[in-house]
Design a protein around this motif. Structure first.
Motif, PDB file in Angstrom:
ATOM      1  N   LYS A 170       0.788  -1.226   0.000  1.00  0.00           N
ATOM      2  CA  LYS A 170       0.000   0.000   0.000  1.00  0.00           C
ATOM      3  C   LYS A 170       0.821   1.278   0.000  1.00  0.00           C
ATOM      4  O   LYS A 170       0.276   2.362   0.080  1.00  0.00           O
ATOM      5  CB  LYS A 170      -0.939   0.005   1.213  1.00  0.00           C
ATOM      6  CG  LYS A 170      -2.002  -1.088   1.149  1.00  0.00           C
ATOM      7  CD  LYS A 170      -2.996  -0.972   2.276  1.00  0.00           C
ATOM      8  CE  LYS A 170      -4.073  -2.040   2.193  1.00  0.00           C
ATOM      9  NZ  LYS A 170      -5.056  -1.930   3.288  1.00  0.00           N
ATOM     10  N   GLU A 171       2.133   1.159  -0.080  1.00  0.00           N
ATOM     11  CA  GLU A 171       2.963   2.358  -0.092  1.00  0.00           C
ATOM     12  C   GLU A 171       3.448   2.652  -1.498  1.00  0.00           C
ATOM     13  O   GLU A 171       3.635   1.744  -2.309  1.00  0.00           O
ATOM     14  CB  GLU A 171       4.141   2.199   0.872  1.00  0.00           C
ATOM     15  CG  GLU A 171       3.673   2.030   2.317  1.00  0.00           C
ATOM     16  CD  GLU A 171       4.807   2.278   3.290  1.00  0.00           C
ATOM     17  OE1 GLU A 171       5.708   3.054   2.963  1.00  0.00           O
ATOM     18  OE2 GLU A 171       4.768   1.688   4.380  1.00  0.00           O
ATOM     19  N   GLU A 172       3.657   3.950  -1.779  1.00  0.00           N
ATOM     20  CA  GLU A 172       4.016   4.378  -3.131  1.00  0.00           C
ATOM     21  C   GLU A 172       5.429   3.936  -3.483  1.00  0.00           C
ATOM     22  O   GLU A 172       6.392   4.246  -2.791  1.00  0.00           O
ATOM     23  CB  GLU A 172       3.910   5.902  -3.227  1.00  0.00           C
ATOM     24  CG  GLU A 172       4.079   6.432  -4.639  1.00  0.00           C
ATOM     25  CD  GLU A 172       3.828   7.923  -4.721  1.00  0.00           C
ATOM     26  OE1 GLU A 172       4.799   8.665  -4.931  1.00  0.00           O
ATOM     27  OE2 GLU A 172       2.674   8.342  -4.540  1.00  0.00           O
ATOM     28  N   LEU A 173       5.534   3.205  -4.577  1.00  0.00           N
ATOM     29  CA  LEU A 173       6.818   2.717  -5.083  1.00  0.00           C
ATOM     30  C   LEU A 173       7.020   3.293  -6.478  1.00  0.00           C
ATOM     31  O   LEU A 173       6.151   3.165  -7.332  1.00  0.00           O
ATOM     32  CB  LEU A 173       6.822   1.181  -5.114  1.00  0.00           C
ATOM     33  CG  LEU A 173       8.112   0.507  -5.581  1.00  0.00           C
ATOM     34  CD1 LEU A 173       9.210   0.684  -4.552  1.00  0.00           C
ATOM     35  CD2 LEU A 173       7.874  -0.983  -5.816  1.00  0.00           C
ATOM     36  N   ASN A 174       8.159   3.928  -6.682  1.00  0.00           N
ATOM     37  CA  ASN A 174       8.414   4.593  -7.959  1.00  0.00           C
ATOM     38  C   ASN A 174       9.376   3.785  -8.822  1.00  0.00           C
ATOM     39  O   ASN A 174      10.305   3.153  -8.312  1.00  0.00           O
ATOM     40  CB  ASN A 174       9.006   5.986  -7.737  1.00  0.00           C
ATOM     41  CG  ASN A 174       7.964   6.959  -7.235  1.00  0.00           C
ATOM     42  OD1 ASN A 174       7.447   6.798  -6.147  1.00  0.00           O
ATOM     43  ND2 ASN A 174       7.650   7.964  -8.007  1.00  0.00           N
ATOM     44  N   VAL A 175       9.122   3.834 -10.126  1.00  0.00           N
ATOM     45  CA  VAL A 175      10.022   3.234 -11.110  1.00  0.00           C
ATOM     46  C   VAL A 175      10.730   4.375 -11.825  1.00  0.00           C
ATOM     47  O   VAL A 175      10.090   5.185 -12.497  1.00  0.00           O
ATOM     48  CB  VAL A 175       9.249   2.369 -12.119  1.00  0.00           C
ATOM     49  CG1 VAL A 175      10.205   1.759 -13.134  1.00  0.00           C
ATOM     50  CG2 VAL A 175       8.473   1.279 -11.410  1.00  0.00           C
ATOM     51  N   VAL A 176      12.041   4.460 -11.652  1.00  0.00           N
ATOM     52  CA  VAL A 176      12.836   5.552 -12.226  1.00  0.00           C
ATOM     53  C   VAL A 176      13.764   4.963 -13.283  1.00  0.00           C
ATOM     54  O   VAL A 176      14.604   4.112 -12.974  1.00  0.00           O
ATOM     55  CB  VAL A 176      13.660   6.280 -11.145  1.00  0.00           C
ATOM     56  CG1 VAL A 176      14.430   7.445 -11.762  1.00  0.00           C
ATOM     57  CG2 VAL A 176      12.762   6.780 -10.028  1.00  0.00           C
ATOM     58  N   LYS A 177      13.577   5.400 -14.514  1.00  0.00           N
ATOM     59  CA  LYS A 177      14.441   4.936 -15.602  1.00  0.00           C
ATOM     60  C   LYS A 177      15.542   5.967 -15.832  1.00  0.00           C
ATOM     61  O   LYS A 177      15.255   7.161 -15.978  1.00  0.00           O
ATOM     62  CB  LYS A 177      13.633   4.718 -16.878  1.00  0.00           C
ATOM     63  CG  LYS A 177      12.619   3.581 -16.735  1.00  0.00           C
ATOM     64  CD  LYS A 177      11.926   3.261 -18.042  1.00  0.00           C
ATOM     65  CE  LYS A 177      10.964   2.074 -17.845  1.00  0.00           C
ATOM     66  NZ  LYS A 177      10.276   1.738 -19.106  1.00  0.00           N
ATOM     67  N   ILE A 178      16.782   5.500 -15.837  1.00  0.00           N
ATOM     68  CA  ILE A 178      17.920   6.412 -15.952  1.00  0.00           C
ATOM     69  C   ILE A 178      18.878   5.923 -17.032  1.00  0.00           C
ATOM     70  O   ILE A 178      18.813   4.776 -17.481  1.00  0.00           O
ATOM     71  CB  ILE A 178      18.680   6.543 -14.606  1.00  0.00           C
ATOM     72  CG1 ILE A 178      19.311   5.185 -14.226  1.00  0.00           C
ATOM     73  CG2 ILE A 178      17.764   7.035 -13.494  1.00  0.00           C
ATOM     74  CD1 ILE A 178      20.260   5.266 -13.052  1.00  0.00           C
ATOM     75  N   TYR A 179      19.779   6.833 -17.436  1.00  0.00           N
ATOM     76  CA  TYR A 179      20.896   6.481 -18.305  1.00  0.00           C
ATOM     77  C   TYR A 179      22.182   6.763 -17.533  1.00  0.00           C
ATOM     78  O   TYR A 179      22.411   7.895 -17.094  1.00  0.00           O
ATOM     79  CB  TYR A 179      20.872   7.305 -19.600  1.00  0.00           C
ATOM     80  CG  TYR A 179      19.790   6.891 -20.567  1.00  0.00           C
ATOM     81  CD1 TYR A 179      19.781   5.625 -21.135  1.00  0.00           C
ATOM     82  CD2 TYR A 179      18.780   7.773 -20.924  1.00  0.00           C
ATOM     83  CE1 TYR A 179      18.785   5.241 -22.025  1.00  0.00           C
ATOM     84  CE2 TYR A 179      17.776   7.403 -21.804  1.00  0.00           C
ATOM     85  CZ  TYR A 179      17.793   6.131 -22.354  1.00  0.00           C
ATOM     86  OH  TYR A 179      16.806   5.754 -23.225  1.00  0.00           O
ATOM     87  N   ALA A 180      23.010   5.728 -17.337  1.00  0.00           N
ATOM     88  CA  ALA A 180      24.299   5.921 -16.680  1.00  0.00           C
ATOM     89  C   ALA A 180      25.210   6.735 -17.596  1.00  0.00           C
ATOM     90  O   ALA A 180      24.920   6.924 -18.785  1.00  0.00           O
ATOM     91  CB  ALA A 180      24.927   4.574 -16.347  1.00  0.00           C
ATOM     92  N   HIS A 181      26.335   7.217 -17.029  1.00  0.00           N
ATOM     93  CA  HIS A 181      27.189   8.136 -17.806  1.00  0.00           C
ATOM     94  C   HIS A 181      27.786   7.482 -19.054  1.00  0.00           C
ATOM     95  O   HIS A 181      28.163   8.167 -19.999  1.00  0.00           O
ATOM     96  CB  HIS A 181      28.306   8.691 -16.914  1.00  0.00           C
ATOM     97  CG  HIS A 181      29.345   7.683 -16.520  1.00  0.00           C
ATOM     98  ND1 HIS A 181      29.142   6.767 -15.508  1.00  0.00           N
ATOM     99  CD2 HIS A 181      30.591   7.439 -16.999  1.00  0.00           C
ATOM    100  CE1 HIS A 181      30.228   6.009 -15.373  1.00  0.00           C
ATOM    101  NE2 HIS A 181      31.114   6.387 -16.251  1.00  0.00           N
ATOM    102  N   LYS A 182      27.824   6.145 -19.090  1.00  0.00           N
ATOM    103  CA  LYS A 182      28.334   5.457 -20.277  1.00  0.00           C
ATOM    104  C   LYS A 182      27.215   5.048 -21.228  1.00  0.00           C
ATOM    105  O   LYS A 182      27.455   4.360 -22.216  1.00  0.00           O
ATOM    106  CB  LYS A 182      29.135   4.214 -19.858  1.00  0.00           C
ATOM    107  CG  LYS A 182      30.471   4.557 -19.208  1.00  0.00           C
ATOM    108  CD  LYS A 182      31.284   3.298 -18.929  1.00  0.00           C
ATOM    109  CE  LYS A 182      32.641   3.639 -18.319  1.00  0.00           C
ATOM    110  NZ  LYS A 182      33.437   2.431 -18.027  1.00  0.00           N
ATOM    111  N   GLY A 183      25.976   5.440 -20.916  1.00  0.00           N
ATOM    112  CA  GLY A 183      24.848   5.163 -21.798  1.00  0.00           C
ATOM    113  C   GLY A 183      24.042   3.935 -21.450  1.00  0.00           C
ATOM    114  O   GLY A 183      23.072   3.621 -22.152  1.00  0.00           O
TER     115      GLY A 183
END
Length: 595
Positions: A45-58
């Protein structure tokens, strides 16, 4: 992998089905976790976020974030725990021990070399090549790095403990750790180290061994890392160890002080409840008009309450004690007698009445600065120059057909002119060739040059003169249109063709979901990420940034719901973009009662 800053692509709240899939994946990847531990890690029941990122090498990486702390990261369809998870469950992964000074090298991006591994009396942890494993220091069982085993345990022994041991992906103090609450590792004493500390002779042996190992570690680290990252070799040993101890002591003191201060502070729910009430009273007092009633409760929240949220704060009903807007409004109706809410259509509530004479509402003082973007600069950062819209001017380029008309002014094909310059040159040409009609000076006589430049073939025998306005409009119509964009403090940019308007459209996703798409923001010097963040604050909806195929350096902003009305307000009122340069405003959802 996270030694350098990464770029966030999107940040969305996880769906129920994806949450269940994540739980199943974690359970399969880490079978030692019990059902209760898994439920504690990934609560329902708690908010869980999905964060998509690009590392410095792509590298494309997906983070799973709970309470602002990244719990797991997914790389190439494989899950890895972060140090925040390992501090709660230190036995989750097989762990290699190393000396505290080596941690400084791991944070800098180095892998763990086998000469730096401290082998316990029970031997090396049993791993295969590519297995996920952790790294801790001899003084503390709390893991400080996560990676994969370069070779199996048997191969490590056969190699004589030389070469690469663990390919490090994430460490304490790197940018992934900094994405969370930046807390320090807990103090988890190592039973073997405590036993050794009883004997002073054994401690002396450990120190000698540490110095010998340290030399071999430095040699191997220098081989795998660029020269510029190896600095301060003379003070690498004892000073680094003392610094680590000092940081641990400071972290412990800081944690103790935070725990003491927490008792004096309000609970997060109480703070959010107070913020909700403030935004509610502010919206009623300064935003809602009597003519708007009845007003949909969802519209009231989206268009009025969110815009009243103070700068730097975020309104989130789920984090309040009410959890739902309907319960909050019910409390405002029953306990405060501020509004009357009624269900006009099945399942849809509206505010039908506001008690403007309520003492609580009348005594409420509207804060001076409340608009989220009031003090927001163009990219959302502090200390940057505020955004100013560019000056856009329509220009015209001399075409091959009109070149004879502009020859006397020495303007060749491709010359770019202001509209006023075009009028001046045409006027001078007419006067120089005495083409003004003597009987009616509002007309210009057509000579062979004007005939070839401005008339169609069918008009050659019929048209003998043109009005001045017709003469100018035909001239501009046969020139190639260009435009000039001038940003404050920058040189003018001239381009051929029409300037692309900011395009806003609504698309369907799935059965009954809509998303708003925005493109061409870069043409007007707007950062798509900054615009998307500002919109997210206003409408409390997730967004995604996507590259536009075939368009270099252009990004498409996609935000949930039909948000054209809010996009319009943001672009027109906040960024001051002229309406004629925005396309698609007519697609805004139209209000009104359903019949």
């Amino acid at each position: 992998m996270f030694a350098k800053q990464f770029r966030v692509k999107s940040n969305t709240v996880i769906k129920g089905s994806d949450r269940r899939k994540l739980k199943a994946d974690i359970s399969a990847a880490f079978p030692s976790l019990s059902t209760d531990e898994l439920s504690e890690l990934i609560p329902n029941k708690e908010e869980l976020n999905v964060v998509k990122i690009y590392a410095h090498k792509g590298d494309a990486v997906t983070l799973f974030v709970l309470h602002k702390n990244p719990l797991f990261f997914e790389l190439e369809k494989r899950l890895y725990p972060t140090v925040y998870v390992l501090w709660r469950y230190p036995a989750l992964l097989p762990t290699f021990r190393t000396w505290p000074p080596v941690l400084q090298k791991l944070i800098g991006g180095a892998d763990l070399m086998l000469p730096g591994v401290v082998v316990s009396s029970s031997g090396l942890p049993d791993v295969k090549g590519g297995d996920c494993c952790a790294v801790s220091v001899v003084s503390n069982r709390a893991p400080v790095a996560v990676g994969t085993a370069a070779v199996s345990s048997a191969e490590m022994r056969s190699l004589g403990m030389k070469g690469r041991g663990v390919c490090v992906l994430h460490t304490y103090m790197d940018n992934l750790w900094a994405f969370g609450d930046k807390s320090g590792p807990p103090s988890l004493p190592d039973a073997e180290s405590e036993g050794q500390a009883v004997s002073g002779e054994e401690c002396e042996v450990d120190e000698d061994e540490e110095e010998e190992v340290q030399k071999s570690v430095e040699e191997e680290v220098e081989e795998q890392m660029p020269c510029e990252t190896i600095t301060g070799q003379a003070c690498f040993g004892i000073e680094a160890l003392s610094l680590t101890k000092q940081e641990e002591e400071k972290g412990e003191k800081g944690n103790e002080e935070e725990e003491e201060n927490q008792d004096d502070q309000k609970m997060p729910q109480e703070i959010m409840d107070a913020l909700l009430l403030q935004c509610f009273l502010h919206a009623l007092k300064s935003k809602v008009k009597k003519s708007e009633l009845p007003l949909l409760t969802s519209t009231f929240l989206r268009n009025h309450m969110f815009s009243c949220c103070p700068s730097g704060k975020q309104l989130d009903i789920k984090k309040s004690s009410y959890k739902k807007l309907s319960k909050f409004l019910q409390a405002m109706q029953q306990q405060h007698n501020l509004v009357r809410v009624k269900e006009l259509t099945k399942g849809v509530e509206s505010i039908v009445e506001v008690d403007w004479k309520n003492p609580e509402l009348r005594s409420f003082n509207v804060p001076e600065e409340t608009d989220v973007e009031a003090a927001t600069v163009q990219d959302g950062g502090e200390g940057e120059t505020p955004y100013h819209p560019p000056e856009i001017t329509t220009l015209y380029s001399v075409s091959a057909r009109l070149e004879p008309l502009f020859m006397d002014a020495n303007k060749r094909k491709g010359t770019i002119l202001q509209p006023a310059e075009v009028r001046y040159i045409v006027t001078e040409y007419v006067k120089k060739n005495e083409l003004v009609d003597e009987r009616n000076k509002n007309y210009v006589t057509i000579n062979p040059t004007l005939c070839d430049c401005l008339l169609e073939k069918s008009e050659y025998q019929e048209v003998e003169s043109l009005k001045w306005d017709d003469l100018f409009s035909r001239t501009l119509g046969r020139m190639q249109e260009c435009y000039q964009v001038v940003f404050p403090g920058q040189a003018p940019i001239k381009k051929k063709g029409h300037i692309e308007p900011i395009d806003i459209s609504v698309a369907s996703r799935g059965s009954n979901k809509k998303v708003t798409l925005i493109k061409n923001l870069e043409v007007y010097g707007l950062d798509p990420a900054a615009v998307a963040t500002a919109l997210q604050r206003r409408v409390q909806a997730s967004f995604v940034l996507q590259p536009i195929p075939g368009a270099k350096d252009k990004v498409l902003v996609q935000i949930q719901g039909n948000q054209i009305h809010q996009v319009s307000n943001l672009l027109l009122d906040h960024y001051q973009i002229p309406r004629k340069y925005i396309q698609g405003l007519e697609k805004a959802s139209k209000g009104g009662k359903k019949k």
